[in-house]
Design an enzyme around this catalytic site. Structure first.
Site, mmCIF file in Angstrom:
data_model
loop_
_atom_site.group_PDB
_atom_site.id
_atom_site.type_symbol
_atom_site.label_atom_id
_atom_site.label_comp_id
_atom_site.label_asym_id
_atom_site.label_seq_id
_atom_site.Cartn_x
_atom_site.Cartn_y
_atom_site.Cartn_z
ATOM 1 N N HIS A 101 -3.587 0.309 8.269
ATOM 2 C CA HIS A 101 -2.255 0.913 8.177
ATOM 3 C C HIS A 101 -2.287 2.140 7.254
ATOM 4 O O HIS A 101 -1.769 3.206 7.607
ATOM 5 C CB HIS A 101 -1.274 -0.148 7.657
ATOM 6 C CG HIS A 101 0.130 0.319 7.485
ATOM 7 N ND1 HIS A 101 1.180 -0.173 8.224
ATOM 8 C CD2 HIS A 101 0.667 1.245 6.636
ATOM 9 C CE1 HIS A 101 2.303 0.435 7.847
ATOM 10 N NE2 HIS A 101 2.014 1.298 6.876
ATOM 11 N N GLU A 102 -2.917 1.981 6.090
ATOM 12 C CA GLU A 102 -2.940 3.076 5.105
ATOM 13 C C GLU A 102 -3.821 4.232 5.567
ATOM 14 O O GLU A 102 -3.473 5.402 5.386
ATOM 15 C CB GLU A 102 -3.389 2.559 3.732
ATOM 16 C CG GLU A 102 -2.493 1.493 3.123
ATOM 17 C CD GLU A 102 -1.021 1.880 3.073
ATOM 18 O OE1 GLU A 102 -0.715 3.076 2.903
ATOM 19 O OE2 GLU A 102 -0.172 0.987 3.243
ATOM 20 N N CYS B 202 6.718 -0.641 6.844
ATOM 21 C CA CYS B 202 6.251 0.555 6.150
ATOM 22 C C CYS B 202 7.367 1.084 5.261
ATOM 23 O O CYS B 202 8.523 1.144 5.701
ATOM 24 C CB CYS B 202 5.859 1.603 7.187
ATOM 25 S SG CYS B 202 5.239 3.124 6.460
ATOM 26 N N LEU B 203 7.023 1.459 4.034
ATOM 27 C CA LEU B 203 8.032 1.982 3.108
ATOM 28 C C LEU B 203 8.673 3.259 3.638
ATOM 29 O O LEU B 203 9.794 3.588 3.270
ATOM 30 C CB LEU B 203 7.396 2.263 1.738
ATOM 31 C CG LEU B 203 6.795 1.058 1.005
ATOM 32 C CD1 LEU B 203 6.196 1.500 -0.327
ATOM 33 C CD2 LEU B 203 7.835 -0.029 0.784
ATOM 34 N N HIS C 106 -2.036 6.420 7.906
ATOM 35 C CA HIS C 106 -1.133 7.371 7.242
ATOM 36 C C HIS C 106 -1.858 8.682 6.928
ATOM 37 O O HIS C 106 -1.308 9.770 7.092
ATOM 38 C CB HIS C 106 -0.615 6.794 5.918
ATOM 39 C CG HIS C 106 0.628 5.977 6.052
ATOM 40 N ND1 HIS C 106 1.784 6.460 6.604
ATOM 41 C CD2 HIS C 106 0.903 4.696 5.687
ATOM 42 C CE1 HIS C 106 2.726 5.512 6.568
ATOM 43 N NE2 HIS C 106 2.208 4.427 6.026
ATOM 44 N N GLN D 248 2.912 9.582 1.468
ATOM 45 C CA GLN D 248 4.154 8.822 1.212
ATOM 46 C C GLN D 248 4.773 9.174 -0.138
ATOM 47 O O GLN D 248 5.925 8.816 -0.393
ATOM 48 C CB GLN D 248 3.884 7.318 1.290
ATOM 49 C CG GLN D 248 3.608 6.855 2.722
ATOM 50 C CD GLN D 248 3.532 5.356 2.789
ATOM 51 O OE1 GLN D 248 2.546 4.756 2.369
ATOM 52 N NE2 GLN D 248 4.585 4.727 3.279
ATOM 53 N N GLY E 21 0.833 -1.195 0.000
ATOM 54 C CA GLY E 21 0.000 0.000 0.000
ATOM 55 C C GLY E 21 0.864 1.238 0.000
ATOM 56 O O GLY E 21 2.007 1.211 0.456
HETATM 57 NI NI NI Z 1 3.166 2.585 5.721
#
Ligand code: NI
Length: 180
Positions: free
Chosen positions: A150-151, A108-109, A154, A61, A56
């Site tokens: 999670h998304e 997480c990226l 963000h 991000q 995701g």
């Molecule tokens: Ni993330």
């Protein structure tokens, strides 16, 4: 798939410490969602997700103050064999269903190389707007429900570290010996 679209490039993923990751992102109106700029943005988000091998990607991000996330995972991976259909959701709102929770590893990226165990609702209803600007409503369970939580976090300026019950499980991926 998305990576073949001509002229659509990968975005650089913002890392923890970038203030945009701590912002509550701006919601989009249906007309704006249908605009060419937003169409291009979500294509770039999907390409970026592929490129970084993520499940995701949220608007902040890729440096955008916009309430949108993209998620997706091909079938047959170790992470989740069923896969997750490529989905774009604007202005997402989560409503938990039931009172069951599951704890599992998250990464997480924007927080490279680390993993930590996070407790999430097992099942939820997700509402928001789809790519066509129309209302979106779907239920998710298990791993996809985890990704949605999670998304959506963000977009409210939160990362999974904020959701951990302490930092004792925080680990380098290379030490855990799994890619989750
Ligand atoms: Ni993330």
């Amino acid at each position: 798939m998305s990576a073949n679209i001509v002229g659509i490039g990968t975005r650089k993923v913002t890392l923890l410490g970038n203030p945009v990751l701590r912002k509550v992102l701006r919601k989009l109106k249906p007309d704006e969602i249908r605009s060419e700029e937003i169409r291009r943005l979500v294509q770039e988000m999907a390409v970026t997700m592929d490129e970084y091998d993520g499940v995701g990607v949220a608007g902040n991000q890729v440096g955008e103050d916009l309430s949108v996330f993209v998620m997706g995972l091909p079938k047959g991976t170790k992470r989740h064999p069923d896969g997750i259909e490529l989905t774009v959701v604007f202005n997402p709102v989560i409503k938990p269903i039931g009172d069951e929770f599951e704890e599992d590893w998250e990464g997480c990226l924007s927080v490279p190389d680390l993993r930590g165990k996070v407790r999430r609702h097992s099942k939820l209803e997700l509402t928001g707007h789809g790519l066509d600007g129309k209302p979106f409503k779907r239920t998710y369970e298990g791993f996809p429900a985890r990704v949605v939580q999670h998304e959506t976090d963000h977009l409210n300026g939160l990362v999974y570290l904020d959701r951990m019950d302490g930092l004792k499980t925080l680990s380098y991926m290379s030490e855990i010996g799994r890619r989750g």
